[in-house]
Design a protein around this motif. Structure first.
Motif, PDB file in Angstrom:
ATOM      1  N   GLN A 168       0.807  -1.244  -0.015  1.00  0.00           N
ATOM      2  CA  GLN A 168       0.087  -0.078   0.078  1.00  0.00           C
ATOM      3  C   GLN A 168       0.917   1.242  -0.089  1.00  0.00           C
ATOM      4  N   THR A 169       0.460   2.372  -0.653  1.00  0.00           N
ATOM      5  CA  THR A 169       1.355   3.622  -0.813  1.00  0.00           C
ATOM      6  C   THR A 169       0.593   4.763   0.077  1.00  0.00           C
ATOM      7  N   LYS A 170       1.105   5.743   0.009  1.00  0.00           N
ATOM      8  CA  LYS A 170       0.491   6.879   0.885  1.00  0.00           C
ATOM      9  C   LYS A 170      -0.479   7.303   0.653  1.00  0.00           C
ATOM     10  N   ASP A 171      -0.980   7.156  -0.740  1.00  0.00           N
ATOM     11  CA  ASP A 171      -2.254   7.647  -1.334  1.00  0.00           C
ATOM     12  C   ASP A 171      -3.072   6.860  -0.990  1.00  0.00           C
ATOM     13  N   ARG A 217      -3.465   3.625  -1.920  1.00  0.00           N
ATOM     14  CA  ARG A 217      -3.681   2.651  -3.032  1.00  0.00           C
ATOM     15  C   ARG A 217      -3.313   1.435  -2.642  1.00  0.00           C
ATOM     16  N   ARG A 218      -4.044   0.304  -2.717  1.00  0.00           N
ATOM     17  CA  ARG A 218      -3.305  -1.203  -2.586  1.00  0.00           C
ATOM     18  C   ARG A 218      -2.987  -1.583  -3.960  1.00  0.00           C
ATOM     19  N   ARG A 219      -1.616  -2.071  -3.959  1.00  0.00           N
ATOM     20  CA  ARG A 219      -1.185  -2.514  -5.333  1.00  0.00           C
ATOM     21  C   ARG A 219      -0.540  -3.848  -5.316  1.00  0.00           C
ATOM     22  N   LYS A 220      -0.452  -4.649  -6.316  1.00  0.00           N
ATOM     23  CA  LYS A 220       0.148  -5.893  -6.448  1.00  0.00           C
ATOM     24  C   LYS A 220       1.229  -5.951  -7.437  1.00  0.00           C
ATOM     25  N   GLU A 221       2.424  -6.300  -7.046  1.00  0.00           N
ATOM     26  CA  GLU A 221       3.367  -6.458  -8.075  1.00  0.00           C
ATOM     27  C   GLU A 221       4.300  -7.656  -8.001  1.00  0.00           C
ATOM     28  N   LEU A 222       4.552  -8.197  -9.229  1.00  0.00           N
ATOM     29  CA  LEU A 222       5.508  -9.562  -9.320  1.00  0.00           C
ATOM     30  C   LEU A 222       6.949  -9.000  -8.758  1.00  0.00           C
ATOM     31  N   VAL A 223       7.573  -9.703  -8.029  1.00  0.00           N
ATOM     32  CA  VAL A 223       9.112  -9.328  -7.419  1.00  0.00           C
ATOM     33  C   VAL A 223       9.670 -10.721  -7.715  1.00  0.00           C
ATOM     34  N   LEU A 224      10.853 -10.553  -8.378  1.00  0.00           N
ATOM     35  CA  LEU A 224      11.697 -11.613  -8.548  1.00  0.00           C
ATOM     36  C   LEU A 224      12.994 -11.586  -7.465  1.00  0.00           C
ATOM     37  N   VAL A 225      13.111 -12.376  -6.978  1.00  0.00           N
ATOM     38  CA  VAL A 225      13.949 -12.642  -5.747  1.00  0.00           C
ATOM     39  C   VAL A 225      15.112 -13.512  -6.076  1.00  0.00           C
ATOM     40  N   THR A 226      16.370 -13.188  -6.167  1.00  0.00           N
ATOM     41  CA  THR A 226      17.620 -14.371  -6.372  1.00  0.00           C
ATOM     42  C   THR A 226      18.177 -14.294  -5.049  1.00  0.00           C
ATOM     43  N   TRP A 227      18.196 -15.445  -4.443  1.00  0.00           N
ATOM     44  CA  TRP A 227      18.487 -15.999  -2.951  1.00  0.00           C
ATOM     45  C   TRP A 227      19.859 -16.501  -3.056  1.00  0.00           C
ATOM     46  N   GLY A 285       9.205   1.299  -3.396  1.00  0.00           N
ATOM     47  CA  GLY A 285       8.974   2.556  -3.786  1.00  0.00           C
ATOM     48  C   GLY A 285       9.032   3.416  -2.584  1.00  0.00           C
ATOM     49  N   LYS A 286       9.467   4.906  -2.796  1.00  0.00           N
ATOM     50  CA  LYS A 286       9.541   5.668  -1.698  1.00  0.00           C
ATOM     51  C   LYS A 286       8.178   6.094  -0.889  1.00  0.00           C
ATOM     52  N   ASP A 287       6.930   5.738  -1.761  1.00  0.00           N
ATOM     53  CA  ASP A 287       5.855   6.158  -1.213  1.00  0.00           C
ATOM     54  C   ASP A 287       4.937   5.013  -0.613  1.00  0.00           C
ATOM     55  N   VAL A 288       5.868   3.717  -0.394  1.00  0.00           N
ATOM     56  CA  VAL A 288       5.404   2.581   0.178  1.00  0.00           C
ATOM     57  C   VAL A 288       5.100   2.791   1.609  1.00  0.00           C
ATOM     58  N   ILE A 289       4.011   2.475   2.325  1.00  0.00           N
ATOM     59  CA  ILE A 289       4.080   2.662   3.729  1.00  0.00           C
ATOM     60  C   ILE A 289       3.640   1.226   4.478  1.00  0.00           C
ATOM     61  N   ARG A 290       2.916   0.180   3.497  1.00  0.00           N
ATOM     62  CA  ARG A 290       2.668  -0.943   4.133  1.00  0.00           C
ATOM     63  C   ARG A 290       2.892  -2.247   3.206  1.00  0.00           C
ATOM     64  N   VAL A 291       3.284  -3.295   3.628  1.00  0.00           N
ATOM     65  CA  VAL A 291       3.772  -4.488   2.973  1.00  0.00           C
ATOM     66  C   VAL A 291       3.220  -5.673   3.362  1.00  0.00           C
ATOM     67  N   GLU A 292       2.087  -6.174   2.833  1.00  0.00           N
ATOM     68  CA  GLU A 292       1.280  -7.288   2.965  1.00  0.00           C
ATOM     69  C   GLU A 292       0.713  -6.926   4.461  1.00  0.00           C
ATOM     70  N   GLU A 293      -0.080  -5.755   4.486  1.00  0.00           N
ATOM     71  CA  GLU A 293      -1.060  -5.349   5.552  1.00  0.00           C
ATOM     72  C   GLU A 293      -0.403  -4.894   6.748  1.00  0.00           C
ATOM     73  N   LYS A 294       0.822  -4.765   6.662  1.00  0.00           N
ATOM     74  CA  LYS A 294       1.512  -4.258   7.845  1.00  0.00           C
ATOM     75  C   LYS A 294       2.415  -3.283   7.602  1.00  0.00           C
ATOM     76  N   ASP A 295       2.576  -2.085   8.443  1.00  0.00           N
ATOM     77  CA  ASP A 295       3.427  -0.751   8.466  1.00  0.00           C
ATOM     78  C   ASP A 295       4.786  -1.310   8.007  1.00  0.00           C
ATOM     79  N   ILE A 296       5.509  -0.834   7.293  1.00  0.00           N
ATOM     80  CA  ILE A 296       6.738  -1.126   6.988  1.00  0.00           C
ATOM     81  C   ILE A 296       7.739  -0.770   8.241  1.00  0.00           C
ATOM     82  N   SER A 297       7.333   0.025   9.089  1.00  0.00           N
ATOM     83  CA  SER A 297       8.066   0.595  10.184  1.00  0.00           C
ATOM     84  C   SER A 297       7.991  -0.412  11.334  1.00  0.00           C
TER      85      SER A 297
END
Length: 222
Positions: free
Chosen positions: A147-150, A152-162, A209-221
Motif C-alpha cells: 500500500q502507498t501513501k495515497d 492505493r493497494r497494489r500488487k506487483e510481481l517481484v523476482l528475488v534471487t536468493w 518505492g519511496k511512497d510505500v507505507i505497508r507491505v502485506e497489510e503491515k506498516d513497514i516500520s
C-alpha cells in the motif's frame, strides 16, 4: 712424357679450381637459405599462436556460456505463466503468491508453490522470509501486495534471487550466472532483488518505492 704430365697437372688444377668455386658458392647460399627457412618458421609460429590462444579462451568459459542459456522444465514454464496470468483473479483463494524455483539437473525447475488459500491468516511477508533458507540458493517469484501513501493497494510481481553463502556451490554459481538472463525472460517485473541474507519489511518496502507505507497489510516500520 713431360707434355702428358703437364697436361694432367693442368686438368687437375682446373678441376680443383672448379670444385672450390662450387663449394664457395654453395657455402654462400646456405646462410640465406637457412635464414629464409627460419623466417618462414617464425612466421608460421606467429600465425599459429593466436589461433591456439583464441581456441583456449573460447573453450575455457564454454560451460559458463552454456549455463547462460536458460533451460526450464515444462512445470516451471506453466507455473510462471500462471503467476503472470489474471485468469485466477475471480477466485483470489487460488491466486499464486509464491513460485520457488531452483537449478536442478541442468534446468530451472519448480520446488514448491503457494497459493493464497494456504496463506490465509498468516503474515505473508514473514512467510516469504521463511523461504530464504540458509542452505538453498533459489529464485522466488513473489506476488507482493503493498500500500502507498495515497492509500492505493497494489500488487506487483517481484523476482528475488536468493544466494546465501552457505548454499551448495553448484546451485550458488548457477543462480548468480542465470540471474540476469532469467530476469530478461520475465517481462514487467517491477523489482528484482539479489539477496545474500534476509531483509526487513522496511527495507523491502523501500525497494518497492519511496511512497510505500505497508507491505502485506503491515506498516513497514513495524
Amino acid at each position: 712424357m713431360r707434355r702428358r704430365r703437364k697436361m694432367r697437372m693442368m686438368v687437375l688444377m682446373t678441376t680443383t679450381m672448379m670444385m672450390k668455386k662450387k663449394l664457395s658458392r654453395s657455402a654462400s647460399l646456405r646462410p640465406s637459405a637457412e635464414r629464409k627457412r627460419r623466417k618462414n618458421t617464425r612466421k608460421s609460429d606467429r600465425s599459429a599462436a593466436p589461433a591456439v590462444s583464441v581456441c583456449a579462451r573460447a573453450r575455457a568459459p564454454a560451460g559458463r556460456r552454456e549455463l547462460r542459456t536458460v533451460k526450464m522444465t515444462s512445470v516451471a514454464k506453466n507455473m510462471i505463466g500462471e503467476i503472470y496470468s489474471t485468469a485466477n483473479n475471480g477466485d483470489q483463494s487460488e491466486r499464486l503468491r509464491f513460485v520457488v524455483l531452483e537449478y536442478i539437473n541442468g534446468q530451472i525447475d519448480v520446488t514448491v508453490v503457494f497459493r493464497q488459500t494456504e496463506l490465509d491468516g498468516k503474515d505473508v511477508f514473514t512467510f516469504f522470509q521463511s523461504l530464504l533458507e540458509p542452505k538453498r540458493a533459489r529464485f522466488i517469484l513473489y506476488d507482493c501486495h503493498f500500500q502507498t501513501k495515497d492509500s492505493r493497494r497494489r500488487k506487483e510481481l517481484v523476482l528475488v534471487t536468493w544466494i546465501p553463502q552457505s548454499a551448495a556451490s553448484d546451485q550458488l554459481s548457477a543462480c548468480i550466472i542465470l540471474r540476469k538472463p532469467f530476469h530478461r525472460l520475465l517481462p514487467g517485473i517491477k523489482l528484482e532483488l539479489q539477496l545474500k541474507e534476509p531483509v526487513s519489511r522496511n527495507y523491502f518496502g523501500q525497494q518497492l518505492g519511496k511512497d510505500v507505507i505497508r507491505v502485506e497489510e503491515k506498516d513497514i516500520s513495524s
